[in-house]
Design a protein around this motif. Structure first.
Motif, PDB file in Angstrom:
ATOM      1  N   THR A  99       0.830  -1.207   0.000  1.00  0.00           N
ATOM      2  CA  THR A  99       0.000   0.000   0.000  1.00  0.00           C
ATOM      3  C   THR A  99       0.861   1.252   0.000  1.00  0.00           C
ATOM      4  OG1 THR A  99      -1.806  -1.107   1.147  1.00  0.00           O
ATOM      5  CG2 THR A  99      -1.759   1.291   1.275  1.00  0.00           C
ATOM      6  N   GLU A 100       1.928   1.234   0.795  1.00  0.00           N
ATOM      7  CA  GLU A 100       2.817   2.400   0.848  1.00  0.00           C
ATOM      8  C   GLU A 100       3.570   2.577  -0.466  1.00  0.00           C
ATOM      9  OE1 GLU A 100       5.242   1.987   4.317  1.00  0.00           O
ATOM     10  OE2 GLU A 100       3.640   2.647   5.676  1.00  0.00           O
ATOM     11  N   LEU A 101       3.856   1.487  -1.173  1.00  0.00           N
ATOM     12  CA  LEU A 101       4.486   1.619  -2.493  1.00  0.00           C
ATOM     13  C   LEU A 101       3.569   2.376  -3.452  1.00  0.00           C
ATOM     14  CD1 LEU A 101       6.210  -1.831  -3.183  1.00  0.00           C
ATOM     15  CD2 LEU A 101       7.324   0.398  -2.998  1.00  0.00           C
ATOM     16  N   THR A 102       2.271   2.094  -3.376  1.00  0.00           N
ATOM     17  CA  THR A 102       1.306   2.812  -4.213  1.00  0.00           C
ATOM     18  C   THR A 102       1.260   4.291  -3.845  1.00  0.00           C
ATOM     19  OG1 THR A 102      -0.027   0.808  -4.435  1.00  0.00           O
ATOM     20  CG2 THR A 102      -1.106   2.910  -4.936  1.00  0.00           C
ATOM     21  N   ARG A 103       1.235   4.570  -2.543  1.00  0.00           N
ATOM     22  CA  ARG A 103       1.239   5.964  -2.098  1.00  0.00           C
ATOM     23  C   ARG A 103       2.533   6.664  -2.493  1.00  0.00           C
ATOM     24  NH1 ARG A 103      -0.851   4.400   3.931  1.00  0.00           N
ATOM     25  NH2 ARG A 103      -3.071   4.157   3.447  1.00  0.00           N
ATOM     26  N   MET A 104       3.632   5.924  -2.454  1.00  0.00           N
ATOM     27  CA  MET A 104       4.925   6.482  -2.824  1.00  0.00           C
ATOM     28  C   MET A 104       4.925   6.919  -4.291  1.00  0.00           C
ATOM     29  SD  MET A 104       8.652   4.714  -2.289  1.00  0.00           S
ATOM     30  CE  MET A 104       8.722   3.875  -3.868  1.00  0.00           C
ATOM     31  N   ALA A 105       4.272   6.133  -5.143  1.00  0.00           N
ATOM     32  CA  ALA A 105       4.187   6.498  -6.555  1.00  0.00           C
ATOM     33  C   ALA A 105       3.427   7.807  -6.739  1.00  0.00           C
ATOM     34  CB  ALA A 105       3.507   5.375  -7.333  1.00  0.00           C
ATOM     35  N   ALA A 106       2.376   7.999  -5.927  1.00  0.00           N
ATOM     36  CA  ALA A 106       1.630   9.260  -5.992  1.00  0.00           C
ATOM     37  C   ALA A 106       2.500  10.428  -5.549  1.00  0.00           C
ATOM     38  CB  ALA A 106       0.377   9.166  -5.125  1.00  0.00           C
ATOM     39  N   LEU A 107       3.329  10.203  -4.526  1.00  0.00           N
ATOM     40  CA  LEU A 107       4.263  11.249  -4.092  1.00  0.00           C
ATOM     41  C   LEU A 107       5.267  11.574  -5.186  1.00  0.00           C
ATOM     42  CD1 LEU A 107       5.336  10.543  -0.387  1.00  0.00           C
ATOM     43  CD2 LEU A 107       4.107  12.532  -1.259  1.00  0.00           C
ATOM     44  N   GLU A 108       5.717  10.560  -5.881  1.00  0.00           N
ATOM     45  CA  GLU A 108       6.662  10.764  -6.972  1.00  0.00           C
ATOM     46  C   GLU A 108       6.042  11.643  -8.054  1.00  0.00           C
ATOM     47  OE1 GLU A 108       9.801   7.975  -9.471  1.00  0.00           O
ATOM     48  OE2 GLU A 108       7.908   7.112  -8.752  1.00  0.00           O
ATOM     49  N   ASP A 109       4.777  11.383  -8.357  1.00  0.00           N
ATOM     50  CA  ASP A 109       4.073  12.227  -9.336  1.00  0.00           C
ATOM     51  C   ASP A 109       3.962  13.664  -8.842  1.00  0.00           C
ATOM     52  OD1 ASP A 109       3.729  10.008 -10.933  1.00  0.00           O
ATOM     53  OD2 ASP A 109       1.686   9.594 -10.241  1.00  0.00           O
ATOM     54  N   ARG A 110       3.669  13.831  -7.559  1.00  0.00           N
ATOM     55  CA  ARG A 110       3.555  15.183  -7.007  1.00  0.00           C
ATOM     56  C   ARG A 110       4.898  15.903  -7.055  1.00  0.00           C
ATOM     57  NH1 ARG A 110      -0.005  16.690  -1.811  1.00  0.00           N
ATOM     58  NH2 ARG A 110      -1.545  16.363  -3.458  1.00  0.00           N
ATOM     59  N   ALA A 111       5.971  15.174  -6.787  1.00  0.00           N
ATOM     60  CA  ALA A 111       7.306  15.775  -6.859  1.00  0.00           C
ATOM     61  C   ALA A 111       7.564  16.337  -8.252  1.00  0.00           C
ATOM     62  CB  ALA A 111       8.372  14.742  -6.489  1.00  0.00           C
ATOM     63  N   ALA A 112       7.152  15.586  -9.279  1.00  0.00           N
ATOM     64  CA  ALA A 112       7.352  16.055 -10.654  1.00  0.00           C
ATOM     65  C   ALA A 112       6.571  17.332 -10.912  1.00  0.00           C
ATOM     66  CB  ALA A 112       6.931  14.959 -11.633  1.00  0.00           C
ATOM     67  N   VAL A 113       5.321  17.389 -10.437  1.00  0.00           N
ATOM     68  CA  VAL A 113       4.493  18.586 -10.618  1.00  0.00           C
ATOM     69  C   VAL A 113       5.105  19.783  -9.896  1.00  0.00           C
ATOM     70  CG1 VAL A 113       2.241  19.612 -10.169  1.00  0.00           C
ATOM     71  CG2 VAL A 113       2.387  17.248 -10.961  1.00  0.00           C
ATOM     72  N   ASN A 114       5.619  19.551  -8.685  1.00  0.00           N
ATOM     73  CA  ASN A 114       6.177  20.650  -7.884  1.00  0.00           C
ATOM     74  C   ASN A 114       7.617  20.993  -8.259  1.00  0.00           C
ATOM     75  OD1 ASN A 114       3.847  21.082  -6.404  1.00  0.00           O
ATOM     76  ND2 ASN A 114       4.461  19.769  -4.700  1.00  0.00           N
ATOM     77  N   GLY A 115       8.193  20.258  -9.209  1.00  0.00           N
ATOM     78  CA  GLY A 115       9.566  20.548  -9.630  1.00  0.00           C
ATOM     79  C   GLY A 115      10.611  20.145  -8.610  1.00  0.00           C
ATOM     80  N   ILE A 116      10.356  19.040  -7.883  1.00  0.00           N
ATOM     81  CA  ILE A 116      11.257  18.581  -6.832  1.00  0.00           C
ATOM     82  C   ILE A 116      12.152  17.474  -7.376  1.00  0.00           C
ATOM     83  CG2 ILE A 116      11.411  17.625  -4.503  1.00  0.00           C
ATOM     84  CD1 ILE A 116      10.021  20.384  -4.713  1.00  0.00           C
TER      85      ILE A 116
END
Length: 403
Positions: A99-116
């Motif tokens: 489950t945390e791996l799935t959430r981690m993927a969402a964080l990765e997407d957010r990082a891309a949007v935020n330019g991190i």
């Protein structure tokens, strides 16, 4: 001198940054900072993990996302310019379940949007990077760093004073009033007037706004962030900041391992409802704070919505073994004897009457006043651009007054 162009209430890092930027923009302006405690950075600015955040968690387009990204770079540049030690040690956000791996993927997407800057790390590479950390995978944020924000605050004080400003401690505000010409601020020892007032009240932000007659629908609820530290023989247990993958349904990030710039490693924080806004020892109680919370419907709505989480945090606070279980999810080599006492922090969390936790920065303005009603983490990281923003608001609103 009791008349100033600008007055800032609150000598945490956001208030000091605001005063610093006011004097940078207007070197001839008269600026005073009033602080109720006996020292600067006495509360949230001096009781935190010392992390220079990258901004991966924050909603794209939010003030948090905007100011954190700018603040990460600005903090490092400020420290380099003024000889303050910092370390770009990096951070690993570790997934321990599918489950945390799935959430981690969402964080990765957010990082891309935020330019991190961010990359995914496999289980094997995680072990290579941090042999004492276990997980199914992780996100590596190389630019996340650590610093002592108390040193940043003290350097800001020096810059303010060098430019002719004043920073006065032991000046708890007892009254604020606003007129067409400015604002009046009273303490136990003096009353001053100013053309423009900026209130960065932190744990007392709601009380100061109400004192000034500003209509608000939030109340500050204190949450104790309880920490431990690892013993000296565990020095080097981790080299990077180690965070769990946050649960999006929960309000806080969870227990993490944080190397500090002083060479320690802290463990925490938890998130226990505090019974004293400024009471750092365990079991501190302030009857005035308790009565105010008990009369606030938003607190009871938060409590009902987070019963299981609240019970878990209380259990972690009371029983060290329960706290340890949170750490052992990603650091199984830790044992109970590794958790040594460490000073707690208190998070000023703004809550609306309907029980909604306010996650972004909140700034309210009147004709002559600016009130920062919510400045949670990453406020320390973001303090320099927030202060510049607040200074710009104050200067723009006060252009029709005399210096």
């Amino acid at each position: 001198m009791n008349r100033f162009r600008y007055c800032v209430v609150g000598a945490g890092i956001v208030g000091l940054s605001t005063a610093h930027h006011l004097l940078t923009a207007e070197p001839d302006a008269s600026v005073v900072v009033l602080e109720g405690a006996g020292s600067v950075a006495a509360h949230q600015s001096g009781h935190n993990s010392g992390v220079i955040h990258s901004g991966i968690y924050y909603e794209p387009g939010s003030l948090k996302a905007r100011f954190c990204k700018a603040g990460e770079q600005a903090t490092k540049e400020f420290c380099a310019q003024h000889g303050i030690a910092f370390d770009e040690c990096g951070k690993l956000i570790v997934a321990t379940t599918p489950t945390e791996l799935t959430r981690m993927a969402a964080l990765e997407d957010r990082a891309a949007v935020n330019g991190i800057t961010c990359r995914r790390v496999s289980r094997d590479e995680l072990t290579e990077l941090e042999p004492n950390v276990t997980g199914l995978g992780a996100l590596h944020l190389p630019r996340t760093g650590i610093v002592d924000y108390r040193l940043v605050a003290r350097r800001l004080v020096d810059l303010i004073v060098e430019r002719g400003g004043a920073v006065l401690t032991d000046q708890r505000v007892t009254a604020i009033s606003e007129t067409a010409a400015g604002a009046s601020i009273s303490t136990a020892s003096a009353t001053i007037t100013c053309d423009r007032l900026v209130v960065c009240g932190g744990l007392q932000a709601d009380r100061l706004a109400e004192m000034a007659g500003v209509p608000i629908d939030v109340q500050i609820i204190p949450f104790r962030g309880e920490y431990f530290q690892l013993p000296p023989e565990r020095s080097g247990f981790v080299k990077r900041l180690i965070y769990p993958v946050p649960d999006p349904d929960l309000p806080f990030l969870g227990v993490h391992l944080s190397p500090t710039i002083a060479g320690d490693i802290t463990v925490g924080p938890s998130a226990v409802l505090g019974l004293a806004r400024e009471g750092y020892p365990k079991f501190s109680v302030d009857p005035r704070d308790v009565a105010r919370m008990a009369a606030f419907p938003g607190l009871w709505r938060v409590a009902r919505a987070n019963l299981r989480l609240g019970a878990k945090e209380v259990r972690n606070s009371v029983f060290k073994r329960s706290y340890l279980r949170e750490c052992r999810k990603y650091a199984p080599g830790l044992v109970t004897a590794d958790l040594l006492p460490y000073e707690a922090g208190i998070r000023a969390q703004a809550v609306r009457r309907d029980g909604t936790l306010v996650h972004d920065f909140v700034i309210e303005r009147t004709e002559r006043m600016i009130h920062v009603l919510n400045s949670p983490s990453p406020a320390a990281t973001a303090a320099l651009p927030i202060g510049q923003h607040l200074a710009g608001l104050a200067a723009a609103s006060g252009q029709d007054t005399a210096s």
